[in-house]
Design a protein around this motif. Structure first.
Motif, PDB file in Angstrom:
ATOM      1  N   SER A  61       0.522  -1.483   5.693  1.00  0.00           N
ATOM      2  CA  SER A  61       0.253  -1.742   6.939  1.00  0.00           C
ATOM      3  C   SER A  61       1.435  -2.097   7.793  1.00  0.00           C
ATOM      4  O   SER A  61       1.969  -2.782   7.532  1.00  0.00           O
ATOM      5  CB  SER A  61      -1.071  -2.950   7.117  1.00  0.00           C
ATOM      6  OG  SER A  61      -2.045  -2.804   8.649  1.00  0.00           O
ATOM      7  N   GLY A  62       0.937  -1.934   9.273  1.00  0.00           N
ATOM      8  CA  GLY A  62       2.753  -1.558  10.224  1.00  0.00           C
ATOM      9  C   GLY A  62       3.774  -0.772  10.312  1.00  0.00           C
ATOM     10  O   GLY A  62       4.542  -0.641  10.734  1.00  0.00           O
ATOM     11  N   ALA A  63       3.681   0.174   9.248  1.00  0.00           N
ATOM     12  CA  ALA A  63       4.429   1.310   9.063  1.00  0.00           C
ATOM     13  C   ALA A  63       4.151   2.319   9.898  1.00  0.00           C
ATOM     14  O   ALA A  63       3.408   2.609  10.913  1.00  0.00           O
ATOM     15  CB  ALA A  63       4.222   1.909   7.716  1.00  0.00           C
ATOM     16  N   THR A  64       6.067   3.162   9.888  1.00  0.00           N
ATOM     17  CA  THR A  64       5.722   3.937  11.210  1.00  0.00           C
ATOM     18  C   THR A  64       5.740   5.530  10.109  1.00  0.00           C
ATOM     19  O   THR A  64       7.366   5.169   9.480  1.00  0.00           O
ATOM     20  CB  THR A  64       6.349   4.064  12.214  1.00  0.00           C
ATOM     21  OG1 THR A  64       6.790   2.753  12.547  1.00  0.00           O
ATOM     22  CG2 THR A  64       6.871   4.638  12.756  1.00  0.00           C
ATOM     23  N   LYS A 103      -5.130  -0.504   7.349  1.00  0.00           N
ATOM     24  CA  LYS A 103      -3.869  -0.833   7.557  1.00  0.00           C
ATOM     25  C   LYS A 103      -3.584   0.073   9.439  1.00  0.00           C
ATOM     26  O   LYS A 103      -4.055   1.244   9.408  1.00  0.00           O
ATOM     27  CB  LYS A 103      -3.214   1.292   6.730  1.00  0.00           C
ATOM     28  CG  LYS A 103      -3.353   1.003   5.324  1.00  0.00           C
ATOM     29  CD  LYS A 103      -2.148   2.304   4.727  1.00  0.00           C
ATOM     30  CE  LYS A 103      -2.484   1.854   2.911  1.00  0.00           C
ATOM     31  NZ  LYS A 103      -1.880   2.659   2.298  1.00  0.00           N
ATOM     32  N   ALA A 104      -2.918  -0.527   9.550  1.00  0.00           N
ATOM     33  CA  ALA A 104      -2.235  -0.684  11.167  1.00  0.00           C
ATOM     34  C   ALA A 104      -1.173   0.441  11.563  1.00  0.00           C
ATOM     35  O   ALA A 104       0.185  -0.269  11.143  1.00  0.00           O
ATOM     36  CB  ALA A 104      -2.448  -1.889  11.958  1.00  0.00           C
ATOM     37  N   VAL A 105      -1.661   2.217  11.064  1.00  0.00           N
ATOM     38  CA  VAL A 105      -0.570   2.610  11.163  1.00  0.00           C
ATOM     39  C   VAL A 105       0.497   2.846  12.502  1.00  0.00           C
ATOM     40  O   VAL A 105      -0.744   3.377  13.026  1.00  0.00           O
ATOM     41  CB  VAL A 105      -0.399   3.521   9.934  1.00  0.00           C
ATOM     42  CG1 VAL A 105      -0.035   2.791   8.471  1.00  0.00           C
ATOM     43  CG2 VAL A 105      -0.623   4.134   9.938  1.00  0.00           C
ATOM     44  N   THR A 106       1.725   3.161  12.335  1.00  0.00           N
ATOM     45  CA  THR A 106       1.570   4.945  13.420  1.00  0.00           C
ATOM     46  C   THR A 106       2.353   5.792  12.441  1.00  0.00           C
ATOM     47  O   THR A 106       3.393   5.779  11.795  1.00  0.00           O
ATOM     48  CB  THR A 106       2.732   3.910  14.389  1.00  0.00           C
ATOM     49  OG1 THR A 106       2.083   2.775  14.928  1.00  0.00           O
ATOM     50  CG2 THR A 106       3.311   4.521  15.183  1.00  0.00           C
ATOM     51  N   SER A 161      -8.828   2.516  10.463  1.00  0.00           N
ATOM     52  CA  SER A 161      -8.015   0.167  10.095  1.00  0.00           C
ATOM     53  C   SER A 161      -8.053   0.319  12.221  1.00  0.00           C
ATOM     54  O   SER A 161      -7.320   1.457  12.636  1.00  0.00           O
ATOM     55  CB  SER A 161      -7.317   0.506   9.634  1.00  0.00           C
ATOM     56  OG  SER A 161      -6.459  -0.820   9.703  1.00  0.00           O
ATOM     57  N   GLY A 203      -6.155  -0.729  15.439  1.00  0.00           N
ATOM     58  CA  GLY A 203      -4.591  -0.475  15.709  1.00  0.00           C
ATOM     59  C   GLY A 203      -3.803   0.786  14.905  1.00  0.00           C
ATOM     60  O   GLY A 203      -2.379   0.596  15.173  1.00  0.00           O
ATOM     61  N   THR A 252      -2.223   4.447  15.780  1.00  0.00           N
ATOM     62  CA  THR A 252      -1.199   4.308  16.809  1.00  0.00           C
ATOM     63  C   THR A 252      -0.253   6.086  16.215  1.00  0.00           C
ATOM     64  O   THR A 252      -0.282   6.442  14.851  1.00  0.00           O
ATOM     65  CB  THR A 252      -0.001   3.836  17.524  1.00  0.00           C
ATOM     66  OG1 THR A 252       0.140   2.490  17.594  1.00  0.00           O
ATOM     67  CG2 THR A 252       1.275   4.427  17.992  1.00  0.00           C
TER      68      THR A 252
END
Length: 822
Positions: A321-324, A342-345, A469, A471, A473
């Motif tokens: 989570s948080g990965a780009t 998983k808040a992914v971009t 999830s 968040g 992007t």
């Protein structure tokens, strides 16, 4: 079907976002806690089932996340799973079992009539060990075909990479289940295991192509007529990736966003800088720890910029989570599932064009009479015409999705010749140049145009992204040519909230480009064009922001205007901000708010040349409509229907049929039988009366039109006069080419009986006191909005100071005096 199960409901599970209402084995044992759907297993040996009878299909893939709050310490453990083809007590079931010590096993069974007739078709296998309390398990289950029935399942702990199918079976027995049926979620507690809960999250299902268990769907067997040249907007990936990541010194957004991602989009007359930057022109910084993907990569590589993965789904599966995730240039033919938690971009690599593409090249075309035929095409999609899978079209007036002149609108099949969509017809005999027919029995595509020397593509994937999830992007990426059915909602669906879509183009998808729900979503510099039903859809999406959005040429399949179609439709949401956006040439309404939307800002937009209304707000409340240009629409420019508390200031509304159309009908917010209530709110909702007014109309330029009035206020329920609705109008400029065009200056409701008709504004002012400072110009030829701004600027005595709350929306100083839009 899709259900995030993120609502709060003390008893039962209510209704899925898409898929209808749940049928529960024991409603008192079910609840929704705002994040998951909870099954409270009441005692050892008990089981619980939540089924969706409205979802009925034979060939399905289904997935869910299962949360186990405690690891059993005794007995055979806790079971949970998915059931497919559920009907009259029979079904296939894939279940996971969490046993003592945190061991996770997976089994597929068949039940015929009752659990007394249960057969194991894929024996239990261990798929993970060492699960801890609170663990989340992903489960996927698939059933296709009839003889044999092909069954596949897999399960893995949340955060681990998605495995290949782990349990498979070909059921050719006489007891195999061949018919369509519902989907269900199920749990069970063994007789010696202590009582506990099981929770489900992100339950989804989609239809599949029926295939045999041993032979995959055939690919075209003949080579293409000619080697196609890749489209200029989708360059092949560079053969050698840079060995070091791009340093984060580049701007996060393009300095000069292009007005449209596709030069074929007609933006004539557009005043605002709306739309995504052309795919391949953005320059988002690449973080040092980014996960890279390239069409020339390998999923066994390291996933770095120097050694990228091959598939986006693999990157999603392994990403924390948080990965780009950074996509190198090229085409990605995938249906992505963003896992829960998983808040992914996902973003494009700087100045490289990355597309998620739901189509494949079709070769092997052979001339047959006046047509060309390609064999071996086996992608059968659901053609349900409404949001309820399997349900027929409506029969009530105004509630029929399909226009008889376009009977194939709900069929998601798509064929493109050199990037140009062909029109689907219902028979071989109807095929002519520019059209195609899909013969499902013969597994053939038949088209009427010569394919020689051209790239021919057909859509074979339904969904581009299903987001599980909050968040998420997506930036700088195109999404094109997917084939979602109407019940699939859109090529991209995100109902978790907190999403950002920036410089994304949704082009040429069979129904809707993107559908969002949940709170706090933002669409910034987004293009949605040539989608079959809708460009953008939002429901239960509070605090939604649309900025720089371009919705153009949507409803390309020509669904009826109602119940839904057009550029953008937003329903059952609160706190909506739509600014600096454009809604152009849609074959229905441009921007549509409906069904209990509260708190709308509609500022600095263009809505031009749509086949329906330019801007319509219906059975909703509280809106500021300021500094919009609304022109050339085939119905009303701005229509306010059963809407309370509206400010209409400094708009240029010209050359629509009816320019400003304010109406009341028989629907009431206190009437439970009227459709359109926001089920999240108390009933009756005191903020949502569905009674028109008060509405203030000032500083607008209202010009031309082919309807019968310049200012139109009517109550079709014959209950409220315009005065009772508190409609007030002043400081406006009205223009018409003659005293008879439109026929009347004003239609003004009297409540009971017919409305009052005023041929001139002097008569209207004398009778009502309204528009005392307004001006009517007659004998004035119809003019474009850009010409009207010059005319308005010469009439400095007409407008009044714009209120500070509205001036701030336009970027003007409080007290600014101006007529019409800037």
């Amino acid at each position: 079907m899709t259900d995030s199960l993120d609502r709060t409901q003390p008893n039962g599970w209510g209704a899925a976002q898409v898929g209808g209402t749940y049928s529960l084995s024991s409603s008192k044992s079910f609840s929704a806690d705002g994040k998951t759907g909870v099954m409270a297993l009441p005692r050892p040996g008990a089981s619980l089932t939540a089924s969706l009878p409205a979802v009925s299909a034979s060939d399905l893939t289904a997935s869910t996340t299962i949360d186990v709050p405690r690891i059993p310490t005794s007995g055979n453990g806790v079971f949970a799973g998915l059931q497919l083809r559920v009907a009259t007590g029979s079904y296939y079931q894939a279940d996971v079992r969490v046993g003592a010590g945190g061991n996770l096993t997976l089994t597929i069974v068949r039940v015929n009539g009752s659990t007394a007739n249960q057969t194991t078709v894929a024996p239990e296998i261990r798929v993970a060990t060492g699960l801890k309390a609170g663990a989340s398990v992903q489960l996927e289950f698939q059933a296709t075909g009839s003889n044999p029935v092909a069954l596949s399942a897999r399960a893995w702990q949340n955060g681990a990479a998605k495995p290949n199918w782990q349990a498979t079976a070909n059921d050719a027995s006489a007891q195999r289940i061949q018919r369509s049926g519902a989907i269900a979620a199920w749990s069970y507690l063994s007789a010696s295991t202590a009582t506990q809960n099981v929770a489900f999250d992100n339950l989804t299902a989609s239809t599949l192509v029926p295939v045999t268990a041993t032979t995959p769907a055939p690919a075209p067997t003949k080579p293409p007529v000619a080697t196609p040249t890749p489209a200029p907007t989708t360059p092949a990936p560079k053969p050698t990736a840079p060995t070091t990541p791009v340093t984060p010194t580049q701007p996060t957004t393009p300095a000069q966003p292009a007005p449209a991602a596709d030069p074929s989009i007609d933006t004539t007359g557009m005043r605002v800088a709306a739309g995504a930057a052309a795919i391949g022109t953005t320059q988002y910084a690449v973080p040092a720890n980014a996960i890279a993907v390239s069409p020339s990569g390998s999923d066994s590589a390291a996933g770095s910029v120097a050694a990228p993965f091959r598939t986006v789904q693999h990157a999603l599966d392994v990403a924390p989570s948080g990965a780009t995730i950074v996509l190198r240039g090229g085409s990605y033919h995938e249906s992505l599932n963003v896992p829960s938690g998983k808040a992914v971009t996902i973003q494009s690599y700087p100045k490289e064009a990355a597309w998620l593409d739901g189509s494949s090249v079709v070769g092997g075309w052979a001339k047959s009479g006046a047509t060309w035929v390609a064999s071996g095409w086996n992608h059968v999609f659901d053609s349900s015409p409404t949001y309820t899978r399997g349900a027929p079209d409506g029969t009530s007036a105004g509630w029929q999705w399909l226009n008889p002149d376009y009977p194939m609108a709900a069929h998601p099949d798509q064929l493109f010749i050199g990037g140009v969509a062909q029109t689907q017809v219902s028979s071989r005999a109807a095929v002519k140049p520019g059209t195609f027919f899909y013969d499902t029995a013969a597994k053939q595509l038949v088209m009427g145009s010569d394919p020689t020397g051209k790239e021919i593509r057909a859509s074979d994937l339904q969904k581009a992204i299903s987001v599980g999830s909050a968040g998420f992007t997506l930036k700088g990426v195109g999404v094109r040519r997917y084939a979602p059915s109407v019940p699939d909602m859109a090529a991209v669906t995100d109902y978790k909230g907190g999403a950002t879509f920036e410089n994304v183009s949704f082009l040429d998808n069979a129904t809707t480009g993107v559908s969002v729900g949940g709170s706090g979503n933002t669409l910034r510099q987004v293009t949605a064009a040539r989608n079959g039903l809708l460009g953008i859809h939002a429901n239960n999406s509070d605090n939604l922001k649309l900025s720089g959005v371009l919705a153009a040429n949507d409803n390309s399949e020509h669904f009826n205007t109602s119940p839904v179609s057009g550029g953008v439709k937003i329903t059952r949401s609160r706190g909506i901000d739509v600014q600096s956006s454009a809604f152009l040439n849609n074959a229905s309404h441009g921007l549509w708010f409906d069904e209990s939307v509260y708190g709308m800002t509609v500022a600095n937009n263009d809505s031009l040349n749509n086949a329906g209304n330019g801007i319509v707000i219906e059975i909703s409340s509280t809106a500021n409509i300021v500094n919009n240009v609304v022109s050339g629409n085939a119905k009303s420019g701005i229509k306010l229907n059963d809407v309370s508390s509206v400010q209409v200031w400094n708009n240029t509304i010209a050359n629509n049929v009816r320019n400003l159309d304010i109406t009341q009908d028989a629907r009431r917010g206190a009437n439970a039988s009227d459709a359109g209530h926001d089920q999240r709110q108390a009933f009756p909702d005191p903020t949502m009366t569905w009674i028109t007014g008060p509405i203030q109309i000032s500083n607008n330029v209202i010009s031309g039109g082919t309807g019968n009035c310049l200012l139109c206020v009517e109550d079709y329920s014959h209950q409220f006069s315009a005065a009772q609705m508190k409609i007030t109008s002043d400081h406006n400029l009205y223009r018409r080419p003659s005293a008879n065009a439109p026929s009347w200056a004003v239609i003004w409701s009297r409540g009971a009986g017919d409305p009052s008709i005023y041929p001139t504004f002097s008569a209207f002012t004398a009778a009502t006191g309204q528009d005392a400072h307004s001006v009517l110009q007659e004998g004035a030829a119809a003019a474009a909005p850009t010409q009207l701004s010059g005319i308005a600027s010469a009439l400095s005595s007409v407008p009044t100071a714009i209120p500070s709350s509205l001036a701030s929306l336009t970027g003007k100083a409080a007290g600014t005096v101006h007529l019409g839009a800037w």
